[in-house]
Write an enzyme that holds these catalytic residues in place. Structure first.
Site, PDB file in Angstrom:
ATOM      1  NE  ARG A   1     -64.192  17.961  42.432  1.00 44.18           N
ATOM      2  CZ  ARG A   1     -62.921  17.818  42.053  1.00 44.18           C
ATOM      3  NH1 ARG A   1     -62.125  17.004  42.715  1.00 44.18           N
ATOM      4  NH2 ARG A   1     -62.463  18.477  41.029  1.00 44.18           N
TER       5      ARG A   1
ATOM      6  NE  ARG B   1     -57.971  16.264  33.761  1.00 45.86           N
ATOM      7  CZ  ARG B   1     -58.119  16.752  34.991  1.00 45.86           C
ATOM      8  NH1 ARG B   1     -57.059  17.037  35.733  1.00 45.86           N
ATOM      9  NH2 ARG B   1     -59.311  16.954  35.485  1.00 45.86           N
TER      10      ARG B   1
ATOM     11  NE  ARG C   1     -55.939  20.729  34.145  1.00 39.95           N
ATOM     12  CZ  ARG C   1     -56.680  20.589  35.243  1.00 39.95           C
ATOM     13  NH1 ARG C   1     -56.115  20.730  36.439  1.00 39.95           N
ATOM     14  NH2 ARG C   1     -57.962  20.319  35.161  1.00 39.95           N
TER      15      ARG C   1
ATOM     16  NE  ARG D   1     -63.621  19.416  35.411  1.00 43.91           N
ATOM     17  CZ  ARG D   1     -62.324  19.569  35.107  1.00 43.91           C
ATOM     18  NH1 ARG D   1     -61.971  19.793  33.861  1.00 43.91           N
ATOM     19  NH2 ARG D   1     -61.417  19.489  36.042  1.00 43.91           N
TER      20      ARG D   1
ATOM     21  CE  LYS E   1     -59.082  21.444  43.264  1.00 44.99           C
ATOM     22  NZ  LYS E   1     -59.482  22.193  42.042  1.00 44.99           N
TER      23      LYS E   1
HETATM   24  P1  ADP Z   1     -56.500  22.200  39.858  1.00 45.57           P
HETATM   25  O1  ADP Z   1     -55.754  21.060  40.493  1.00 45.57           O
HETATM   26  O2  ADP Z   1     -57.080  23.147  40.850  1.00 45.57           O
HETATM   27  O3  ADP Z   1     -57.492  21.758  38.848  1.00 45.57           O
HETATM   28  P2  ADP Z   1     -53.969  22.783  38.474  1.00 45.57           P
HETATM   29  O4  ADP Z   1     -52.973  22.850  39.571  1.00 45.57           O
HETATM   30  O5  ADP Z   1     -53.961  21.587  37.617  1.00 45.57           O
HETATM   31  O6  ADP Z   1     -55.445  23.094  39.052  1.00 45.57           O
HETATM   32  O7  ADP Z   1     -53.789  24.104  37.574  1.00 45.57           O
HETATM   33  C1  ADP Z   1     -54.616  24.326  36.417  1.00 45.57           C
HETATM   34  C2  ADP Z   1     -53.764  24.902  35.284  1.00 45.57           C
HETATM   35  O8  ADP Z   1     -53.349  26.232  35.621  1.00 45.57           O
HETATM   36  C3  ADP Z   1     -52.473  24.123  35.030  1.00 45.57           C
HETATM   37  O9  ADP Z   1     -52.200  24.186  33.656  1.00 45.57           O
HETATM   38  C4  ADP Z   1     -51.418  24.868  35.830  1.00 45.57           C
HETATM   39  O10 ADP Z   1     -50.113  24.727  35.259  1.00 45.57           O
HETATM   40  C5  ADP Z   1     -51.921  26.304  35.741  1.00 45.57           C
HETATM   41  N1  ADP Z   1     -51.666  27.092  36.967  1.00 45.57           N
HETATM   42  C6  ADP Z   1     -51.655  26.660  38.243  1.00 45.57           C
HETATM   43  N2  ADP Z   1     -51.409  27.679  39.104  1.00 45.57           N
HETATM   44  C7  ADP Z   1     -51.272  28.800  38.341  1.00 45.57           C
HETATM   45  C8  ADP Z   1     -50.995  30.187  38.639  1.00 45.57           C
HETATM   46  N3  ADP Z   1     -50.841  30.628  39.900  1.00 45.57           N
HETATM   47  N4  ADP Z   1     -50.927  31.045  37.593  1.00 45.57           N
HETATM   48  C9  ADP Z   1     -51.101  30.605  36.310  1.00 45.57           C
HETATM   49  N5  ADP Z   1     -51.348  29.330  35.970  1.00 45.57           N
HETATM   50  C10 ADP Z   1     -51.437  28.423  36.964  1.00 45.57           C
HETATM   51  P1  ADP Z   2     -59.467  19.372  38.854  1.00 44.10           P
HETATM   52  O1  ADP Z   2     -58.095  19.195  39.447  1.00 44.10           O
HETATM   53  O2  ADP Z   2     -59.397  20.033  37.530  1.00 44.10           O
HETATM   54  O3  ADP Z   2     -60.441  20.020  39.759  1.00 44.10           O
HETATM   55  P2  ADP Z   2     -59.726  16.580  39.418  1.00 44.10           P
HETATM   56  O4  ADP Z   2     -58.581  15.880  38.801  1.00 44.10           O
HETATM   57  O5  ADP Z   2     -59.670  16.910  40.860  1.00 44.10           O
HETATM   58  O6  ADP Z   2     -60.007  17.903  38.572  1.00 44.10           O
HETATM   59  O7  ADP Z   2     -61.074  15.765  39.171  1.00 44.10           O
HETATM   60  C1  ADP Z   2     -61.448  15.334  37.899  1.00 44.10           C
HETATM   61  C2  ADP Z   2     -62.824  14.703  37.990  1.00 44.10           C
HETATM   62  O8  ADP Z   2     -62.774  13.565  38.871  1.00 44.10           O
HETATM   63  C3  ADP Z   2     -63.907  15.586  38.573  1.00 44.10           C
HETATM   64  O9  ADP Z   2     -64.492  16.426  37.600  1.00 44.10           O
HETATM   65  C4  ADP Z   2     -64.894  14.545  39.108  1.00 44.10           C
HETATM   66  O10 ADP Z   2     -65.664  13.969  38.060  1.00 44.10           O
HETATM   67  C5  ADP Z   2     -63.972  13.451  39.632  1.00 44.10           C
HETATM   68  N1  ADP Z   2     -63.659  13.623  41.057  1.00 44.10           N
HETATM   69  C6  ADP Z   2     -62.445  13.875  41.598  1.00 44.10           C
HETATM   70  N2  ADP Z   2     -62.527  13.961  42.934  1.00 44.10           N
HETATM   71  C7  ADP Z   2     -63.830  13.779  43.260  1.00 44.10           C
HETATM   72  C8  ADP Z   2     -64.563  13.783  44.480  1.00 44.10           C
HETATM   73  N3  ADP Z   2     -63.981  13.995  45.681  1.00 44.10           N
HETATM   74  N4  ADP Z   2     -65.895  13.564  44.422  1.00 44.10           N
HETATM   75  C9  ADP Z   2     -66.515  13.338  43.250  1.00 44.10           C
HETATM   76  N5  ADP Z   2     -65.892  13.345  42.067  1.00 44.10           N
HETATM   77  C10 ADP Z   2     -64.560  13.551  42.063  1.00 44.10           C
END
Ligand code: ADP
Ligand code: ADP
Ligand code: ZN
Length: 214
Positions: free
Chosen positions: A88, A160, A127, A171, A13
């Site tokens: 979420r 992280r 990541r 998660r 995302k």
């Molecule tokens: P989210 O915001 O949904 O948690 P991220 O954008 O941070 O996800 O992506 C999670 C991990 O996967 C990061 O290390 C990112 O560089 C990697 N990643 C993101 N998109 C892809 C993809 N299409 N293929 C492989 N790895 C990806």
């Molecule tokens: P990812 O990109 O890997 O999904 P985020 O950076 O979006 O992780 O979120 C990290 C953490 O922050 C989540 O696991 C949650 O604890 C908190 N968080 C982020 N956004 C929200 C939300 N909209 N509602 C509740 N908790 C949130």
């Protein structure tokens, strides 16, 4: 253009939201980034949020909703935004719909980046996040030019705490219980679009551009 990114933790995302923000010139609003900035700054909100984040749990709705409603009301969000990590939960989605309704506004697209759980553990373990700008990389799929140094800002990269496998599992469970129901919610609102998130980053992005328009 007002966009919501849906998908499991690690689905990509944030990666896609950054590219969308650049292409369409709208702010990328990540609630995770906002919480991490608050934790770093030692604010009250940061202290509260951290106790949940460390356990892989969601921060309570009442700590999130006002913050987002306030953020999307700011000047730079007038022409749109891409929300990453919000909503979420169903109550968060309902609160957003209601807040937008009040000003005669609505979300245009909810984009679900679809990735099966089996891919997620690898994605998270590899990541690396920049402590300065929040940029994310992957040691295998999206490496930086110099190891452990952010390409965008030169900041230091870290794994992280909540990306360790034990927390990722939690998660994912939380995602299926509390966030996945949003797919139904936005299907009913008739704005859900799904993309295959297992493809390369650039292919995923192209699929999104096909949806949003050039
Ligand atoms: P989210 O915001 O949904 O948690 P991220 O954008 O941070 O996800 O992506 C999670 C991990 O996967 C990061 O290390 C990112 O560089 C990697 N990643 C993101 N998109 C892809 C993809 N299409 N293929 C492989 N790895 C990806
Ligand atoms: P990812 O990109 O890997 O999904 P985020 O950076 O979006 O992780 O979120 C990290 C953490 O922050 C989540 O696991 C949650 O604890 C908190 N968080 C982020 N956004 C929200 C939300 N909209 N509602 C509740 N908790 C949130
Ligand atoms: Zn950086």
């Amino acid at each position: 253009m007002k966009i919501i990114m849906l998908g499991a933790p690690g689905a990509g995302k944030g990666t896609q939201a950054k590219m969308i923000a650049d292409k369409y010139n709208i702010p990328h609003i990540s609630t995770g980034d906002i919480f991490r900035a608050n934790i770093k700054g030692g604010t009250e909100l940061g202290k509260k949020a951290k106790t949940y984040m460390d356990q892989g749990l969601l921060v309570p709705d009442e700590l999130v909703v006002d913050l987002v409603v306030d953020r999307i009301g700011q000047d730079d969000a007038k022409n749109g935004y891409v929300l990453d990590g919000f909503p979420r939960t169903i109550p968060q989605a309902e609160a957003l719909t209601a807040a937008l309704n009040k000003i005669g506004d609505k979300v245009d697209f909810a984009i679900d980046v679809d990735v099966p759980d089996s891919n997620i553990i690898d994605r998270m373990a590899g990541r690396r996040a920049c402590v300065s700008c929040g940029g994310t990389y992957h040691i295998k799929f999206n490496p930086t030019k110099v190891e452990n140094v952010c390409d965008a800002c030169g900041g230091e990269l870290i794994l992280r705490d909540d990306d360790k496998p034990e927390t990722v599992q939690k998660r994912l469970t939380v995602y299926h219980e509390q966030t996945q129901p949003l797919i139904d919610y936005y299907t009913k609102e008739q704005i859900l679009k799904s993309v295959d998130g297992t493809k390369d980053m650039s292919e995923v992005f192209q699929a999104i551009v096909d949806i949003l328009g050039e």
